[in-house]
Design a protein around this motif. Structure first.
Motif, PDB file in Angstrom:
ATOM      1  N   CYS A 140     138.218  59.428  74.732  1.00 36.46           N
ATOM      2  CA  CYS A 140     138.065  60.820  75.357  1.00 36.46           C
ATOM      3  C   CYS A 140     138.373  60.847  77.047  1.00 36.46           C
ATOM      4  O   CYS A 140     137.358  59.971  77.488  1.00 36.46           O
ATOM      5  CB  CYS A 140     136.994  61.453  75.045  1.00 36.46           C
ATOM      6  SG  CYS A 140     136.615  63.303  75.427  1.00 36.46           S
ATOM      7  N   LEU A 141     139.137  61.630  77.701  1.00 37.84           N
ATOM      8  CA  LEU A 141     139.168  61.781  79.062  1.00 37.84           C
ATOM      9  C   LEU A 141     137.872  61.981  79.660  1.00 37.84           C
ATOM     10  O   LEU A 141     137.627  61.449  81.051  1.00 37.84           O
ATOM     11  CB  LEU A 141     140.239  62.710  79.323  1.00 37.84           C
ATOM     12  CG  LEU A 141     140.726  62.878  80.861  1.00 37.84           C
ATOM     13  CD1 LEU A 141     141.932  63.338  81.122  1.00 37.84           C
ATOM     14  CD2 LEU A 141     139.834  63.922  81.584  1.00 37.84           C
ATOM     15  N   PHE A 235     142.678  63.877  73.771  1.00 39.20           N
ATOM     16  CA  PHE A 235     142.984  65.289  73.724  1.00 39.20           C
ATOM     17  C   PHE A 235     144.371  65.634  73.130  1.00 39.20           C
ATOM     18  O   PHE A 235     144.672  66.823  72.817  1.00 39.20           O
ATOM     19  CB  PHE A 235     142.716  66.032  74.915  1.00 39.20           C
ATOM     20  CG  PHE A 235     143.391  65.642  76.100  1.00 39.20           C
ATOM     21  CD1 PHE A 235     144.396  66.463  76.371  1.00 39.20           C
ATOM     22  CD2 PHE A 235     143.145  64.657  76.952  1.00 39.20           C
ATOM     23  CE1 PHE A 235     145.198  66.538  77.475  1.00 39.20           C
ATOM     24  CE2 PHE A 235     143.985  64.559  78.148  1.00 39.20           C
ATOM     25  CZ  PHE A 235     145.117  65.283  78.051  1.00 39.20           C
ATOM     26  N   TYR A 256     143.130  71.700  77.011  1.00 34.66           N
ATOM     27  CA  TYR A 256     142.194  70.764  77.757  1.00 34.66           C
ATOM     28  C   TYR A 256     142.240  71.033  79.215  1.00 34.66           C
ATOM     29  O   TYR A 256     141.445  70.708  80.022  1.00 34.66           O
ATOM     30  CB  TYR A 256     142.423  69.420  77.543  1.00 34.66           C
ATOM     31  CG  TYR A 256     141.377  68.373  77.343  1.00 34.66           C
ATOM     32  CD1 TYR A 256     140.492  68.858  76.455  1.00 34.66           C
ATOM     33  CD2 TYR A 256     141.188  67.338  77.990  1.00 34.66           C
ATOM     34  CE1 TYR A 256     139.223  68.119  76.339  1.00 34.66           C
ATOM     35  CE2 TYR A 256     140.121  66.491  77.886  1.00 34.66           C
ATOM     36  CZ  TYR A 256     139.267  66.678  76.777  1.00 34.66           C
ATOM     37  OH  TYR A 256     138.174  65.760  76.513  1.00 34.66           O
TER      38      TYR A 256
HETATM   39 MO   LIG Z   1     138.222  64.390  74.318  1.00 35.87          MO
END
Ligand SMILES: [Mo]
Ligand SMILES: Nc1nc2c(c(=O)[nH]1)N[C@H]1C(S)=C(S)[C@@H](COP(=O)(O)O)O[C@H]1N2
Length: 422
Positions: A140-141, A235, A256
């Motif tokens: 996840c970023l 994402f 996002y």
């Molecule tokens: Mo994420």
């Protein structure tokens, strides 16, 4: 989730073997001064204990961390509801349609409404001739550590895009999954059409994914079908996929982006610890282990730096680029036991990046995880700060070349180690 003891044991033995094997294969010189200590001062024991606690290379589906949005989260709805909304393999369908706001010209749009959506049976038919597998770490970023490492299997997204017969005015695709039929809950990602139709050098295709580590994708992981974008943060890999929109829009329109995220950022390389002692005795050996994520520019080295409080700091106070970093040992590829519930290593012989015998062609593998270990033969008493970093294949040391937080985690981790008088 529960791990069987047998699985844990076999994975850990395999990890220990990774180090032992690499010592004999790479030779004593590769470990430098550390090998001298290995003889009889307890180093061997310290290292073995640290390695036995390491995680396996692959993560089992049920052990992935879950960050799904939705109220309720789509994977938690009752089975009957899943059937009703197409969240099972026998009811799943995908629309591949033109964007009404920025239309693409399509010869054969596929949709439920027109009675011709793409379905799971067709997906399996396509898969017969042209399924694709690759290893990828899902990260996840916005989270510092990866959610899990897997072998993702699917069909190239472009094979399905072409079924809709796009003719012109196609610059981007955007896509989303089941979101409780509430527009407010929609989570959408997008890609330039160029990325879907052609793969940048050595990067696997964007896929419609239906299996993870050889098993059908669980509902929690996004089953029956999710997108997986090899080089991207999580994402972009939309779960419970229902809709693929072909569009002439000229820019990204990811959900996002609304939270200040850099939605064009590919995976970064970075290192972190998995085990480090809080306290050790002076002059006694200790081991530190960790993992490294290999980003779009690969992984050349993992380095560590132990700074004793009171010693002079390097000039570069921001990224410590001129600190006295030393190389840690990147563990070899697992030999047979890959972990993650992979039924058989046979699958790897048909996975991109692996050869006909199921061995990785390059190690560490780009866009995957690797593990590392560092062995200290002992320090004098004091308060220390342990830091680790990656150096990518372009020679850029973490957090460079892209240090900004909203394009993915890369900041240098810091661990305190107290060395007590013996
Ligand atoms: Mo994420
Ligand atoms: N439909 C849908 N897909 C989604 C999300 C979501 O909330 N809804 N979350 C995304 C984010 S932000 C991440 S990091 C990954 C996580 O994948 P995982 O749950 O398999 O670990 O899924 C992505 N796909």
């Amino acid at each position: 989730m529960e791990k069987s003891i047998a699985r844990l044991l076999s994975e850990h033995t395999a990890v220990t073997r990774r180090w032992m094997l690499s010592q004999s294969a790479v030779g004593i010189a590769a470990l430098g001064t550390q090998t001298i200590a290995l003889a009889n001062d307890g180093s061997q024991q310290v290292l073995r204990e640290a390695l036995e606690k390491l995680e396996s290379w692959l993560t089992a589906q049920q052990d992935f961390r879950d960050v799904s949005r939705g109220n309720p989260t789509p994977h938690s709805i009752p089975d009957a509801k899943k059937k009703e909304v197409g969240m099972t393999r026998d009811t799943w369908t995908l629309d591949v349609v033109s964007d009404p706001d920025n239309p693409s010209v399509l010869g054969n749009p596929l949709s439920k409404e027109n009675g011709n959506p793409f379905d799971f049976h067709q997906l399996m038919k396509l898969a017969e001739g042209s399924s694709i597998r690759f290893a990828k770490v899902m990260t996840c970023l916005n989270i510092g550590c990866p959610l899990g490492m897997g072998i993702w299997e699917g069909v190239a997204l472009r094979d399905v895009v072409w079924l809709a017969e796009p003719e012109k005015d196609l610059r981007r695709v955007f896509y989303y999954g089941y979101h409780n039929d509430e527009p407010k809950q929609m989570f959408r990602s997008s890609l330039p059409i160029a990325r879907v139709l052609e793969d940048p050098n050595g990067v696997p295709p964007v896929i419609l994914c239906y299996k993870l580590n050889g098993e059908f994708l669980s509902s929690e992981r996004g089953g029956p079908v999710r997108v997986v974008v090899p080089e991207a943060y999580g994402f972009k890999s939309i779960k419970w996929l229902t809709t693929m929109v072909l569009s002439n829009i000229s820019h990204a329109n990811d959900t996002y982006a609304e939270k200040n995220n850099d939605v064009d950022s590919p995976l970064k390389s970075f290192a972190a610890t998995l085990s480090a002692p809080h306290e050790v005795k002076a002059s006694k050996p200790f081991a530190v282990t960790g993992y490294a994520q290999s980003g779009i520019s690969g992984l050349d080295k993992v380095q560590v730096w132990l700074h004793r409080e009171g010693d002079p700091m390097p000039k570069d106070r921001k990224y410590f680029s001129d600190a006295p970093w030393t190389d840690a040992k990147i563990l070899d590829a697992p030999n047979e036991e890959w972990g993650g519930g992979l039924e058989s290593a046979e699958l790897l012989t048909k996975t991109l990046g692996f050869d006909a015998s199921g061995s990785p062609k390059r190690w560490p593998m780009r866009l995957g995880k690797a593990h590392w270990a560092y062995l200290s033969s002992g320090l004098r008493a004091g308060e220390y700060i342990f830091r680790c970093r990656t150096v990518d294949e372009n020679g850029a040391a973490q957090p460079m070349p892209r240090p900004f937080r909203k394009s993915g985690h890369a900041s240098i981790e810091l661990k305190r180690i107290t060395v007590l008088n013996a």
